[in-house]
Design a protein around this motif. Structure first.
Motif, PDB file in Angstrom:
ATOM      1  N   VAL A 182       0.814  -1.359   0.393  1.00 59.28           N
ATOM      2  CA  VAL A 182       0.066  -0.179  -0.012  1.00 59.28           C
ATOM      3  C   VAL A 182       0.850   1.745  -0.052  1.00 59.28           C
ATOM      4  O   VAL A 182       0.734   2.244  -0.634  1.00 59.28           O
ATOM      5  CB  VAL A 182      -0.872  -0.327   1.590  1.00 59.28           C
ATOM      6  CG1 VAL A 182      -1.928   1.173   1.124  1.00 59.28           C
ATOM      7  CG2 VAL A 182      -1.797  -1.360   0.834  1.00 59.28           C
ATOM      8  N   PRO A 183       1.633   1.438   0.607  1.00 61.49           N
ATOM      9  CA  PRO A 183       2.763   2.176   0.817  1.00 61.49           C
ATOM     10  C   PRO A 183       3.112   3.078  -0.789  1.00 61.49           C
ATOM     11  O   PRO A 183       3.468   4.381  -0.557  1.00 61.49           O
ATOM     12  CB  PRO A 183       3.465   2.222   2.011  1.00 61.49           C
ATOM     13  CG  PRO A 183       3.103   1.224   2.339  1.00 61.49           C
ATOM     14  CD  PRO A 183       1.705   0.454   2.057  1.00 61.49           C
ATOM     15  N   LEU A 184       3.891   1.808  -1.225  1.00 55.00           N
ATOM     16  CA  LEU A 184       4.533   1.973  -2.157  1.00 55.00           C
ATOM     17  C   LEU A 184       3.662   2.586  -3.434  1.00 55.00           C
ATOM     18  O   LEU A 184       3.821   3.723  -4.148  1.00 55.00           O
ATOM     19  CB  LEU A 184       4.717   0.504  -2.538  1.00 55.00           C
ATOM     20  CG  LEU A 184       5.660   0.388  -4.652  1.00 55.00           C
ATOM     21  CD1 LEU A 184       6.931   1.467  -4.268  1.00 55.00           C
ATOM     22  CD2 LEU A 184       5.628  -0.646  -4.675  1.00 55.00           C
ATOM     23  N   TRP A 185       2.019   1.766  -3.483  1.00 54.22           N
ATOM     24  CA  TRP A 185       1.442   2.574  -4.213  1.00 54.22           C
ATOM     25  C   TRP A 185       0.835   3.820  -4.474  1.00 54.22           C
ATOM     26  O   TRP A 185       0.568   5.601  -5.319  1.00 54.22           O
ATOM     27  CB  TRP A 185       0.248   1.415  -4.622  1.00 54.22           C
ATOM     28  CG  TRP A 185      -0.062   0.441  -5.415  1.00 54.22           C
ATOM     29  CD1 TRP A 185       0.184  -0.779  -4.947  1.00 54.22           C
ATOM     30  CD2 TRP A 185       0.255   0.310  -7.117  1.00 54.22           C
ATOM     31  NE1 TRP A 185       0.553  -1.491  -5.436  1.00 54.22           N
ATOM     32  CE2 TRP A 185       0.767  -1.275  -6.670  1.00 54.22           C
ATOM     33  CE3 TRP A 185       1.136   0.964  -7.903  1.00 54.22           C
ATOM     34  CZ2 TRP A 185       0.847  -1.818  -8.739  1.00 54.22           C
ATOM     35  CZ3 TRP A 185       1.422   0.856  -8.973  1.00 54.22           C
ATOM     36  CH2 TRP A 185       1.087  -0.452  -9.386  1.00 54.22           C
ATOM     37  N   LEU A 186       0.937   3.924  -2.901  1.00 55.21           N
ATOM     38  CA  LEU A 186       0.466   5.129  -2.588  1.00 55.21           C
ATOM     39  C   LEU A 186       1.685   6.906  -2.709  1.00 55.21           C
ATOM     40  O   LEU A 186       1.221   8.094  -3.411  1.00 55.21           O
ATOM     41  CB  LEU A 186      -0.028   5.958  -0.694  1.00 55.21           C
ATOM     42  CG  LEU A 186      -1.282   5.668  -0.179  1.00 55.21           C
ATOM     43  CD1 LEU A 186      -1.346   4.824   0.742  1.00 55.21           C
ATOM     44  CD2 LEU A 186      -2.247   5.743  -1.532  1.00 55.21           C
ATOM     45  N   PHE A 187       2.770   5.558  -2.720  1.00 60.08           N
ATOM     46  CA  PHE A 187       4.060   7.206  -3.198  1.00 60.08           C
ATOM     47  C   PHE A 187       3.945   7.279  -4.503  1.00 60.08           C
ATOM     48  O   PHE A 187       3.679   8.553  -5.269  1.00 60.08           O
ATOM     49  CB  PHE A 187       5.344   6.500  -3.069  1.00 60.08           C
ATOM     50  CG  PHE A 187       6.622   7.109  -3.435  1.00 60.08           C
ATOM     51  CD1 PHE A 187       6.871   8.383  -2.701  1.00 60.08           C
ATOM     52  CD2 PHE A 187       6.907   6.482  -4.643  1.00 60.08           C
ATOM     53  CE1 PHE A 187       8.032   8.976  -3.053  1.00 60.08           C
ATOM     54  CE2 PHE A 187       8.739   7.316  -5.311  1.00 60.08           C
ATOM     55  CZ  PHE A 187       8.851   8.469  -3.930  1.00 60.08           C
ATOM     56  N   VAL A 188       3.493   6.266  -5.798  1.00 62.92           N
ATOM     57  CA  VAL A 188       3.252   6.433  -6.948  1.00 62.92           C
ATOM     58  C   VAL A 188       2.079   7.820  -7.029  1.00 62.92           C
ATOM     59  O   VAL A 188       1.890   8.470  -8.308  1.00 62.92           O
ATOM     60  CB  VAL A 188       2.748   5.165  -7.885  1.00 62.92           C
ATOM     61  CG1 VAL A 188       2.722   5.465  -9.225  1.00 62.92           C
ATOM     62  CG2 VAL A 188       4.365   4.500  -7.435  1.00 62.92           C
ATOM     63  N   ALA A 189       0.931   7.569  -6.559  1.00 63.39           N
ATOM     64  CA  ALA A 189       0.292   8.216  -6.185  1.00 63.39           C
ATOM     65  C   ALA A 189       0.073   9.874  -6.197  1.00 63.39           C
ATOM     66  O   ALA A 189       0.210  10.647  -7.195  1.00 63.39           O
ATOM     67  CB  ALA A 189      -0.859   7.957  -5.606  1.00 63.39           C
ATOM     68  N   VAL A 232      -2.442  16.115 -16.904  1.00 66.40           N
ATOM     69  CA  VAL A 232      -3.134  15.345 -16.453  1.00 66.40           C
ATOM     70  C   VAL A 232      -2.939  13.984 -16.401  1.00 66.40           C
ATOM     71  O   VAL A 232      -3.101  12.722 -16.563  1.00 66.40           O
ATOM     72  CB  VAL A 232      -3.719  15.424 -18.487  1.00 66.40           C
ATOM     73  CG1 VAL A 232      -4.369  14.192 -19.067  1.00 66.40           C
ATOM     74  CG2 VAL A 232      -4.165  17.077 -18.394  1.00 66.40           C
ATOM     75  N   VAL A 233      -1.884  13.963 -17.735  1.00 65.85           N
ATOM     76  CA  VAL A 233      -0.849  12.156 -17.205  1.00 65.85           C
ATOM     77  C   VAL A 233      -1.110  11.829 -15.658  1.00 65.85           C
ATOM     78  O   VAL A 233      -0.649  10.748 -15.626  1.00 65.85           O
ATOM     79  CB  VAL A 233       0.658  11.975 -17.956  1.00 65.85           C
ATOM     80  CG1 VAL A 233       0.859  10.280 -17.844  1.00 65.85           C
ATOM     81  CG2 VAL A 233       0.388  12.699 -19.154  1.00 65.85           C
ATOM     82  N   GLY A 234      -0.203  12.485 -15.340  1.00 64.54           N
ATOM     83  CA  GLY A 234      -0.312  12.712 -13.608  1.00 64.54           C
ATOM     84  C   GLY A 234      -1.077  12.164 -12.810  1.00 64.54           C
ATOM     85  O   GLY A 234      -1.227  10.963 -11.623  1.00 64.54           O
ATOM     86  N   LEU A 235      -2.385  12.465 -13.082  1.00 65.97           N
ATOM     87  CA  LEU A 235      -4.293  12.269 -12.892  1.00 65.97           C
ATOM     88  C   LEU A 235      -4.659  10.935 -13.285  1.00 65.97           C
ATOM     89  O   LEU A 235      -4.654  10.130 -11.951  1.00 65.97           O
ATOM     90  CB  LEU A 235      -4.899  13.192 -13.195  1.00 65.97           C
ATOM     91  CG  LEU A 235      -5.321  14.603 -12.103  1.00 65.97           C
ATOM     92  CD1 LEU A 235      -6.386  15.023 -13.061  1.00 65.97           C
ATOM     93  CD2 LEU A 235      -5.137  14.226 -10.957  1.00 65.97           C
ATOM     94  N   GLY A 236      -3.827  10.276 -14.347  1.00 63.24           N
ATOM     95  CA  GLY A 236      -4.341   9.109 -14.841  1.00 63.24           C
ATOM     96  C   GLY A 236      -3.294   8.101 -14.419  1.00 63.24           C
ATOM     97  O   GLY A 236      -3.710   7.088 -13.992  1.00 63.24           O
ATOM     98  N   VAL A 237      -1.873   8.782 -13.980  1.00 62.67           N
ATOM     99  CA  VAL A 237      -1.210   7.029 -13.391  1.00 62.67           C
ATOM    100  C   VAL A 237      -1.405   7.684 -10.881  1.00 62.67           C
ATOM    101  O   VAL A 237      -1.685   6.365 -11.020  1.00 62.67           O
ATOM    102  CB  VAL A 237       0.797   7.965 -13.101  1.00 62.67           C
ATOM    103  CG1 VAL A 237       1.441   7.109 -11.948  1.00 62.67           C
ATOM    104  CG2 VAL A 237       1.037   7.477 -14.446  1.00 62.67           C
ATOM    105  N   ALA A 238      -1.835   8.713 -10.778  1.00 54.79           N
ATOM    106  CA  ALA A 238      -2.488   8.695  -9.741  1.00 54.79           C
ATOM    107  C   ALA A 238      -3.954   7.874  -9.463  1.00 54.79           C
ATOM    108  O   ALA A 238      -4.016   7.111  -8.637  1.00 54.79           O
ATOM    109  CB  ALA A 238      -2.797   9.740  -9.376  1.00 54.79           C
ATOM    110  N   ALA A 239      -4.684   8.099 -10.558  1.00 55.13           N
ATOM    111  CA  ALA A 239      -6.330   7.040 -10.436  1.00 55.13           C
ATOM    112  C   ALA A 239      -5.332   5.428 -10.148  1.00 55.13           C
ATOM    113  O   ALA A 239      -6.124   4.772  -9.685  1.00 55.13           O
ATOM    114  CB  ALA A 239      -6.934   7.658 -11.404  1.00 55.13           C
TER     115      ALA A 239
END
Length: 269
Positions: free
Chosen positions: A20-27, A130-137
């Motif tokens: 979970v922390p790893l994916w939150l870091f990517v977001a 815009v790309v960042g929002l897609g990666v964060a989602a």
């Protein structure tokens, strides 16, 4: 039946919380990319709608089956009675309550990521917002999956043993339609030792079975320490008898010619 708490699949999914922390870091890196194109509240609602709501609906309607690993999942026919009872517990109100409660900290974390986004704005490799929002989602979707599935597992582990014993196992034919099981269905994933392969320890009063006597064992081989058997003829007496017979036979053979000479003398007279 209390052994359901030792099922390795449950603990493997609990260990998934470490992702979970790893994916939150990517977001966080995705949110920090570029400059916002919409009000912060609107972007948070967008990320919650894409990254949190789908997993919540899945856990309520068609829960994620924990009996799988990476790209493989156990076939419904290969599930044990206890595992089918666990699937029944995943549909309980307690599990629904835990998964619904788990949404609250995830929404709060998204707000914190927006607050801390300026700290990562110069370090993020994502080119624009815009790309960042897609990666964060996508990252929030994965983070929420690794968060919600362990929560449902906790709901199963909190079941009282008596309540678990009274739970009806989920029908095998309905498992595929009622649960989400991604991956290729296989018959076995984790090696589990069967009871037939585990030898029972010997009891203190038991003795090992004696081996059956073979034909060679029936022949007694005398040893130097064994006393001689009086019923058997000693080897020395046998040799003496043989020598005596050898001396007697020549004597008898010599005596016969002597008788022949006496008879010839009488005839001459």
């Amino acid at each position: 039946m209390t052994s359901f708490r030792s099922d390795p699949y449950l603990w493997l999914h609990l260990a998934g919380l470490a992702a979970v922390p790893l994916w939150l870091f990517v977001a966080w890196l995705g949110i920090a990319a570029g400059y916002p194109i919409a009000p912060t509240l609107l972007e948070i609602i967008l990320l919650v709608s894409v990254g949190i709501v789908p997993i919540l609906v899945m856990q309520w309607k068609r829960p994620f089956s924990p009996f799988g690993l990476l790209l493989f999942s156990l076939q419904p026919s290969q599930l044990s009675l206890a595992q089918r009872k666990m699937l029944q517990r995943l549909q309980s109100n307690r599990t629904h309550f835990l998964t619904g409660l788990g949404v609250i900290p995830m929404i709060w974390i998204i707000g914190q990521l927006y607050t801390l986004a300026p700290l990562a704005q110069g370090a993020t490799p994502i080119p624009n917002h815009v790309v960042g929002l897609g990666v964060a989602a996508i990252a929030l979707l994965a983070a929420n999956l690794f968060w919600q599935v362990p929560l449902s597992v906790v709901g199963v582990l909190l079941t009282r043993p008596s309540q678990f014993d009274a739970t009806e196992p989920y029908p095998v034919a309905a498992i595929s339609a009622a649960f989400t099981s991604p991956g290729f269905p296989v018959q076995k994933i984790l090696p589990v030792a069967s009871s037939a392969q585990i030898a029972a320890p010997p009891t203190p009063g038991s003795t090992a079975p004696e081996p059956e006597a073979s034909e060679t064992d029936a022949i007694a081989i005398p040893t130097p320490d064994d006393p001689p058997d009086p019923s058997e003829t000693p080897l020395a007496s046998v040799e003496t008898a043989v020598e005596a017979s050898a001396f007697v036979e020549p004597a008898a053979a010599v005596a016969e010619p002597a008788e022949d000479e006496s008879t010839t003398d009488e005839m001459t007279e």
